[in-house]
Scaffold this active site. Structure first.
Site, mmCIF file in Angstrom:
data_model
loop_
_atom_site.group_PDB
_atom_site.id
_atom_site.type_symbol
_atom_site.label_atom_id
_atom_site.label_comp_id
_atom_site.label_asym_id
_atom_site.label_seq_id
_atom_site.Cartn_x
_atom_site.Cartn_y
_atom_site.Cartn_z
ATOM 1 N N ARG A 283 -15.534 -1.819 -0.167
ATOM 2 C CA ARG A 283 -15.728 -2.840 -1.195
ATOM 3 C C ARG A 283 -16.023 -4.167 -0.509
ATOM 4 O O ARG A 283 -15.121 -4.828 -0.033
ATOM 5 C CB ARG A 283 -14.492 -2.929 -2.089
ATOM 6 C CG ARG A 283 -14.504 -4.147 -3.006
ATOM 7 C CD ARG A 283 -13.411 -4.121 -4.048
ATOM 8 N NE ARG A 283 -12.069 -3.932 -3.537
ATOM 9 C CZ ARG A 283 -11.307 -4.889 -2.991
ATOM 10 N NH1 ARG A 283 -11.792 -6.101 -2.820
ATOM 11 N NH2 ARG A 283 -10.074 -4.631 -2.605
ATOM 12 N N HIS A 287 -11.800 -7.165 -5.551
ATOM 13 C CA HIS A 287 -11.360 -6.094 -6.455
ATOM 14 C C HIS A 287 -11.828 -6.400 -7.871
ATOM 15 O O HIS A 287 -12.430 -5.565 -8.545
ATOM 16 C CB HIS A 287 -9.840 -5.970 -6.405
ATOM 17 C CG HIS A 287 -9.288 -4.978 -7.380
ATOM 18 N ND1 HIS A 287 -9.472 -3.615 -7.243
ATOM 19 C CD2 HIS A 287 -8.564 -5.149 -8.516
ATOM 20 C CE1 HIS A 287 -8.882 -2.994 -8.253
ATOM 21 N NE2 HIS A 287 -8.337 -3.898 -9.035
ATOM 22 N N TYR A 296 -6.137 -11.063 2.371
ATOM 23 C CA TYR A 296 -5.527 -9.851 2.903
ATOM 24 C C TYR A 296 -6.440 -9.029 3.816
ATOM 25 O O TYR A 296 -6.016 -7.985 4.320
ATOM 26 C CB TYR A 296 -5.010 -8.961 1.756
ATOM 27 C CG TYR A 296 -6.048 -8.594 0.703
ATOM 28 C CD1 TYR A 296 -6.964 -7.571 0.915
ATOM 29 C CD2 TYR A 296 -6.090 -9.258 -0.516
ATOM 30 C CE1 TYR A 296 -7.889 -7.221 -0.038
ATOM 31 C CE2 TYR A 296 -7.016 -8.934 -1.483
ATOM 32 C CZ TYR A 296 -7.917 -7.909 -1.245
ATOM 33 O OH TYR A 296 -8.839 -7.578 -2.205
#
Length: 388
Positions: A283, A287, A296
């Site tokens: 990805r 998200h 992160y």
């Protein structure tokens, strides 16, 4: 189209443990550098169709799908959508899987299968209506063979398995009739693979030999949790513990994804049961538009995967092989611009729902309790001028 592999009694030889940067056993037919490679068990088979034309079509699908994603993200940033689930980097996994379907097959998506929706003829403006909050999904699943988006993580895997079991009971599996035999695809992500619903679906599908393909887009991040915190083995190997085969495919390779999904679907239609396909991808975006992935994950990882861009590798292949010229690429870009205009203009014109419509389609037969709630809310609305 013929399917990509013939399956003997020892299915694990083709769909089985062997496969991690995806691993040396990752099924790949088109490298990140745009070079075609061979695989002993899978090949890109389009039957009597012109292969170059099909690949040009896959390129077009991916470019237009990325434009849908780009426009929707921009619309959300401008306050036109409440949220948007991005798919940047996952175009090949979705288009390859979507174009491998036959008209009689049925898809149970998550909330990110914008590319599969495109392949099934769903107007992307209908997707925007859902994320704008004016409807629950404006397309008819029966018309497209594509279910409504599922927000509850993993629930669609059980829905897909139940639907597949229904196909068995209707005699739509294993008849040998290519116009009748059907299969089901359940899409989910690596995060959903940790949900109980998905594992329960595996159990039922294996026990009843259901004609379902579990298609996991392993983009390596369950929101902010990396894949290594979810599993000690590659995801595709989990299938063997439930009694059916699994395989890992390069999810940034649209040709390999097409071939593997095509073979798994044919296996299901033939009555040989479920398969787990793990599309190993990444990805590159967030998200959702409420997420900040820089908190992160490392930017170096993103840059590494940009070199594996699924669209660019097909463009390089088409260009080097003389299968497409600049006029073709310019035409696709122009079509993408028109699609973007359609989404921008159409999104703002989507009508707000009538307040009382929330009571529609809750039950097939309206119970007394719901009727009372409707009447009470209607009476409340009457206190506001012009509210209905």
């Amino acid at each position: 189209m013929t399917h990509a592999a013939e399956f003997g009694p020892d299915l694990v030889e083709v769909f089985g443990p062997s496969q991690a940067d995806g691993g040396p056993e990752l099924v790949q037919l088109l490298t990140p550098e745009g070079e075609r490679v061979e695989h002993p068990d899978f090949r890109f088979d389009v039957g009597d169709a012109d292969e170059a034309e099909v690949i040009r079509g896959l390129y077009r699908d991916m470019v237009l799908t990325r434009r849908i994603d780009t426009e929707a993200t921009a619309l959300q940033r401008h306050g036109e959508l409440g949220i948007w689930a991005q798919l940047l980097g996952q175009e090949a996994a979705q288009i390859g899987a979507g174009r491998a379907l036959r008209p009689q097959d049925f898809v149970f998506p998550t909330y990110r299968e914008h590319g599969v929706a495109w392949c099934r003829g769903v107007d992307p403006l209908d997707l925007l209506g859902l994320f704008r909050g004016v409807d629950h999904g404006a397309w008819d699943p029966a018309d497209h063979g594509f279910g409504l988006y599922t927000i509850v993580i993993g629930a669609q895997a059980l829905h897909a398995t139940g639907y597949a079991m229904g196909l068995q009971r209707e005699g739509a599996v294993g008849t040998g009739d290519p116009e009748r035999d059907a299969a089901v695809v359940a899409h989910f992500g690596d995060g959903a693979s940790s949900q109980g619903d998905v594992n329960e679906a595996f159990i039922f599908a294996a026990s009843y030999n259901a004609p379902v393909v579990f298609f996991c887009q392993n983009n390596q991040w369950a929101i902010s949790e990396p894949i290594e915190r979810q599993t000690r083995i590659p995801l595709y190997q989990r299938a063997l513990g439930f009694g059916f085969p699994g395989i890992r495919v390069d999810g940034n390779d649209v040709l390999a994804t097409y071939a593997v999904t095509q073979a798994a679907l044919q296996r299901a239609r033939d009555g040989q049961g479920p398969t787990l396909v793990e599309a190993y991808t990444y990805r590159m975006g967030a998200h959702t538009t409420t997420d900040d992935p820089t908190r992160y994950r490392l930017s170096d990882d993103v840059e590494h995967w940009k070199l594996k861009d699924p669209i660019e590798r097909v463009r390089v292949y088409l260009t080097r092989g003389g299968h497409a010229d600049e006029a073709f690429f310019d035409a696709v870009k122009a079509e993408a611009d028109e699609l973007g205009k359609h989404l921008r203009e159409g999104c703002g014109a989507l009508p707000d729902p009538a307040p009382l419509s929330m009571f529609d389609h809750v039950y097939a037969e309206e119970p007394e309790e719901l009727r009372a709630q409707r009447e009470g809310f209607a009476a409340y609305l009457e206190t506001f001028e012009g509210s209905r």
